[in-house]
Design a protein around this motif. Sequence first.
Motif, short mmCIF file in Angstrom:
data_model
loop_
_atom_site.label_atom_id
_atom_site.label_comp_id
_atom_site.label_asym_id
_atom_site.label_seq_id
_atom_site.Cartn_x
_atom_site.Cartn_y
_atom_site.Cartn_z
N HIS A 30 40.28 -41.16 -99.68
CA HIS A 30 39.93 -42.18 -98.68
C HIS A 30 38.57 -41.83 -98.07
N GLY A 32 37.79 -42.06 -95.00
CA GLY A 32 38.05 -41.31 -93.77
C GLY A 32 38.33 -39.83 -94.05
N LEU A 33 39.01 -39.55 -95.16
CA LEU A 33 39.30 -38.15 -95.49
C LEU A 33 38.04 -37.42 -95.94
N GLU A 36 36.50 -36.43 -92.82
CA GLU A 36 37.23 -35.32 -92.19
C GLU A 36 36.94 -33.98 -92.87
N TRP A 37 36.69 -34.06 -94.18
CA TRP A 37 36.39 -32.83 -94.93
C TRP A 37 34.91 -32.44 -94.80
N ALA A 227 52.92 -39.78 -94.72
CA ALA A 227 52.02 -40.53 -93.82
C ALA A 227 52.56 -41.90 -93.44
N SER A 251 50.38 -38.42 -100.21
CA SER A 251 48.93 -38.26 -100.39
C SER A 251 48.30 -37.74 -99.10
N ARG A 252 48.13 -38.62 -98.11
CA ARG A 252 47.36 -38.24 -96.91
C ARG A 252 47.94 -37.05 -96.17
N ASP A 253 49.27 -36.92 -96.12
CA ASP A 253 49.87 -35.83 -95.36
C ASP A 253 49.42 -34.47 -95.89
N LEU A 255 46.54 -34.11 -98.01
CA LEU A 255 45.07 -34.06 -98.10
C LEU A 255 44.42 -33.84 -96.74
N ARG A 256 45.09 -34.27 -95.66
CA ARG A 256 44.55 -34.06 -94.31
C ARG A 256 44.42 -32.57 -93.97
N LYS A 257 45.18 -31.74 -94.69
CA LYS A 257 45.14 -30.29 -94.42
C LYS A 257 43.88 -29.66 -95.02
#
Length: 280
Positions: A30, A32-33, A36-37, A227, A251-253, A255-257
Amino acid sequence: MTTTRLSTFGARLREAMDERGPLCVGIDPHAGLLAEWGLGDDVAGLRRFALTAVEAVAPHAAALKPQSAFYERFGSAGVAVLEEVVAAARAAGTLVVMDAKRGDIGSTSQAYADAYLDPASPLGSDAVTVSPFLGFGSLDPFVDAARRHGGGLFVLALTSNEEGPEVQHARLEDGSTVAGRVLDHLRRLNAGADPLGSFGAVVGATIGETEEDLAFHGPILAPGYGAQGGTAADVRRIFGTAAANVLASSSRDVLRKGPDVAAMRDAVRAATDELAALRS
Ligand SMILES: O=c1ccn([C@@H]2O[C@H](COP(=O)(O)O)[C@@H](O)[C@H]2O)c(=O)[nH]1
């Protein structure tokens, strides 16, 4: 050139879930991800994100599920990254479920099937998500290609989004729902398969109650875990005795880490343990 696998997708998935647990990790870059990274919303950022995530989680998950849309939005350069993701997952010995949700008239479905199910194709995957809403028979080229190449399908049945029931719960002339008819077709395709059929359904971990018979002897891809709010308890409640065939997808749960590799792995392990407990 065509390549034929020695085992069926259902057999490979059963083995992978038994060894690694019932979690599929979505490789969904995404915008947004990427931010965030600390990565740019460009092809270099996409590549860094996707390959870092694959390296972190591939050895610990039964399957990876790249969402094609997040690569396609960068055009041919993004699709080239998707090809690298497929190659990296395969090199790690992890099954690849290409989330492309394809489906068209039969002659075009044939081309999609060649793209996603022939192992000799750069996008050749173990399984692909497909849409039955042009009529289940329009998927015949995918079914034939899956049989020929030892691949699998995940056919949309009861999706995790709130708009899905408008179509999927609609009643047909015999009183069955559209989703029920899809599951009936899958039951027929999986008849006699051992230990597990290769023709799966997509059933969201968010759907709440269902009247449908989910015992169709095929794998169930369950997105919405994580997510979107689906929990392990939901998986147990929704799928009941079919829970052993559920491949929950997150996925997001996970990848957010990232980009912390250890944190992503910890998230995969925690989810795997939670889901595996359902099977005991
Ligand atoms: O019914 C469906 C079918 C597919 N998806 C896909 O799964 C992931 C979910 O991502 P999360 O970040 O874990 O929510 C995404 O690629 C969707 O396109 C789905 O959510 N529901």
